[in-house]
Scaffold this motif. Sequence first.
Motif, PDB file in Angstrom:
ATOM      1  N   ARG A 287     -37.417 -48.508 -23.783  1.00  0.00           N
ATOM      2  CA  ARG A 287     -36.489 -49.572 -23.981  1.00  0.00           C
ATOM      3  C   ARG A 287     -35.064 -49.248 -23.984  1.00  0.00           C
ATOM      4  NH1 ARG A 287     -33.979 -51.663 -28.244  1.00  0.00           N
ATOM      5  NH2 ARG A 287     -34.880 -50.202 -29.733  1.00  0.00           N
TER       6      ARG A 287
ATOM      7  N   ARG B 266     -33.914 -48.378 -20.408  1.00  0.00           N
ATOM      8  CA  ARG B 266     -33.935 -49.246 -19.799  1.00  0.00           C
ATOM      9  C   ARG B 266     -32.639 -50.261 -19.927  1.00  0.00           C
ATOM     10  NH1 ARG B 266     -39.018 -51.243 -22.012  1.00  0.00           N
ATOM     11  NH2 ARG B 266     -38.017 -53.399 -22.377  1.00  0.00           N
ATOM     12  N   SER B 267     -32.321 -50.298 -21.060  1.00  0.00           N
ATOM     13  CA  SER B 267     -31.031 -51.194 -21.621  1.00  0.00           C
ATOM     14  C   SER B 267     -29.764 -50.377 -20.832  1.00  0.00           C
ATOM     15  CB  SER B 267     -31.122 -51.419 -22.984  1.00  0.00           C
ATOM     16  OG  SER B 267     -29.993 -52.158 -23.242  1.00  0.00           O
TER      17      SER B 267
ATOM     18  N   VAL C  14     -40.182 -49.867 -11.652  1.00  0.00           N
ATOM     19  CA  VAL C  14     -39.630 -50.965 -11.352  1.00  0.00           C
ATOM     20  C   VAL C  14     -40.789 -51.868 -10.728  1.00  0.00           C
ATOM     21  CG1 VAL C  14     -37.641 -52.289 -10.182  1.00  0.00           C
ATOM     22  CG2 VAL C  14     -37.382 -50.026 -10.976  1.00  0.00           C
TER      23      VAL C  14
ATOM     24  N   ARG D 105     -38.332 -57.447 -10.677  1.00  0.00           N
ATOM     25  CA  ARG D 105     -38.465 -58.363 -11.678  1.00  0.00           C
ATOM     26  C   ARG D 105     -38.608 -57.774 -13.119  1.00  0.00           C
ATOM     27  NH1 ARG D 105     -43.832 -59.446 -13.647  1.00  0.00           N
ATOM     28  NH2 ARG D 105     -44.731 -58.339 -11.990  1.00  0.00           N
ATOM     29  N   GLU D 106     -39.077 -56.541 -13.089  1.00  0.00           N
ATOM     30  CA  GLU D 106     -39.281 -56.012 -14.634  1.00  0.00           C
ATOM     31  C   GLU D 106     -39.352 -54.540 -14.574  1.00  0.00           C
ATOM     32  OE1 GLU D 106     -42.742 -55.925 -18.252  1.00  0.00           O
ATOM     33  OE2 GLU D 106     -43.131 -56.659 -16.334  1.00  0.00           O
ATOM     34  N   ILE D 107     -38.605 -54.057 -15.520  1.00  0.00           N
ATOM     35  CA  ILE D 107     -38.589 -52.304 -15.513  1.00  0.00           C
ATOM     36  C   ILE D 107     -39.588 -51.888 -16.775  1.00  0.00           C
ATOM     37  CG2 ILE D 107     -37.127 -50.271 -15.741  1.00  0.00           C
ATOM     38  CD1 ILE D 107     -34.792 -51.985 -14.842  1.00  0.00           C
ATOM     39  N   LEU D 108     -40.513 -51.289 -16.523  1.00  0.00           N
ATOM     40  CA  LEU D 108     -41.325 -50.397 -17.566  1.00  0.00           C
ATOM     41  C   LEU D 108     -40.758 -49.160 -17.916  1.00  0.00           C
ATOM     42  CD1 LEU D 108     -44.750 -51.424 -16.152  1.00  0.00           C
ATOM     43  CD2 LEU D 108     -43.204 -53.022 -17.202  1.00  0.00           C
TER      44      LEU D 108
ATOM     45  N   ASP E 274     -41.233 -58.611  -7.113  1.00  0.00           N
ATOM     46  CA  ASP E 274     -41.828 -59.808  -7.105  1.00  0.00           C
ATOM     47  C   ASP E 274     -42.301 -60.115  -5.557  1.00  0.00           C
ATOM     48  OD1 ASP E 274     -39.599 -60.652  -5.678  1.00  0.00           O
ATOM     49  OD2 ASP E 274     -38.702 -61.631  -7.011  1.00  0.00           O
TER      50      ASP E 274
ATOM     51  N   GLU F 247     -29.802 -49.834 -16.748  1.00  0.00           N
ATOM     52  CA  GLU F 247     -30.504 -50.844 -15.947  1.00  0.00           C
ATOM     53  C   GLU F 247     -29.857 -50.860 -14.593  1.00  0.00           C
ATOM     54  OE1 GLU F 247     -31.430 -55.578 -15.597  1.00  0.00           O
ATOM     55  OE2 GLU F 247     -30.542 -54.808 -17.568  1.00  0.00           O
TER      56      GLU F 247
ATOM     57  N   GLY G 227     -45.755 -50.285 -10.716  1.00  0.00           N
ATOM     58  CA  GLY G 227     -46.010 -50.623 -12.097  1.00  0.00           C
ATOM     59  C   GLY G 227     -46.488 -49.468 -12.794  1.00  0.00           C
TER      60      GLY G 227
END
Length: 426
Positions: free
Chosen positions: A393, A396-397, A378, A387-390, A381, A400, A355
């Motif tokens: 933006r 990330r997009s 990354v 679960r999520e990419i920090l 869960d 991905e 995180g």
Amino acid sequence: MALPDLKKLKLPDEPGVYFFLGSPTRATPEASTRRERSGGGIGPKKEILYIGKATSLRDRVRSYFSKDLLESRGPRLVTAIKETKTVKWETTDSVLEALILEANQIKKHQPRYNAREKDNKSFNYVAITNEEFPRVLLIRGRELEAQNFKFKTLYGPFPQGGQLKEALKIIQKIFPFYDTKKPVSEYKTQKEQKHIKFNQEIGVYPPSQTKGEYRKTIQNIKLLFEGKKKPLLRKLEAEMRIFAKKQEFEKAQVVKRQTFALQHIQDIRLIKDELKEPGGDFRIEAYDIAHTSGIEMVGVMTVVENGEAKKSDYRKFKINTLSGVNDVGALKEVLERRLTHPEWPLPKLIVMDGGKAQRNVAERVLDEAGLSIPVVSVVKDEKHRPREILGDRILRSKYEKAIVLANSEAHRFAISWHRKRRGQRN
């Protein structure tokens, strides 16, 4: 000049500066001056019509020969292309250096098609003030006469103010300098001193230095803006040897980081608009740690390039400096050790497993090395699925799938090596 003629030139897919050259013009004083200034292998009989910089010389120059040039570039450059007889270029190690070289060449040659409808008062300059502790400032041409200070050195004009601002941020990480609104000696209130101290702590302003020590930093910045990177590197290497001989190892380490950063300038913020699509030449490195309650702790680096895993570039790291459970500390050690290998290509994106803490430690290591490589992390869960990419933006997009692939490969590679080491231990 037509597109088939351009293809014969075989421009490189590298950053640099390009020159559009035309036929000799009539013998007007202005044209004569432009021809006389056209040294550096360009040829004295060719008039320099236009100078520009590029992330990829090949792609940028080819873009001028597109059918929609009039809509995308305007009539001025359409005319320049019609008059162009050939193209010359000079490659650089980074877009930052191309930005500096472009400004120096425009100032030297003054090509007529680089003159914009607005006058030079709207261009941007880098000014170094003539003060006890000189400041490095970004100012517009129209502000030069209005300023109430005297500058010792002026660089420019730079056509793109936004890119110049980002370039100064990169340089400031390598060579911390003052950019205060007024001379540093006038910052006397508690609030002003707090501002100075905070920026010193984060490495933006130089630490407490003598005038002589700070002048060396300013001299380094001057050499960089004058396009003298090789003499600058030789100067730093000589300083590093002197510090080591005197056993001033902390100072030697600072100079070593500066040298490394200059040799591996990462200027992703200058070229984000020109990033290639996934599947292009975009290198991603991912890092992960594996252990059993701190026992047999190992770290790995995996690489995804062109959207595919590049297993020949995977690397293993046995954690040497830590005991117990400390994934963040282990990631820090791995990344620091990775950066001691200049023979490995540097990535354009780094992926950390975890995180904010893992992402933050990577960014700190890169900042200390003077590198501006973006970092994402990354988050998984409870079943260890992404679960999520920090992080950024846009990156990330855009990347991905490649990010998830690099991260999953890092996890698989780390677990596999850790299990093998545990088996050997038992």
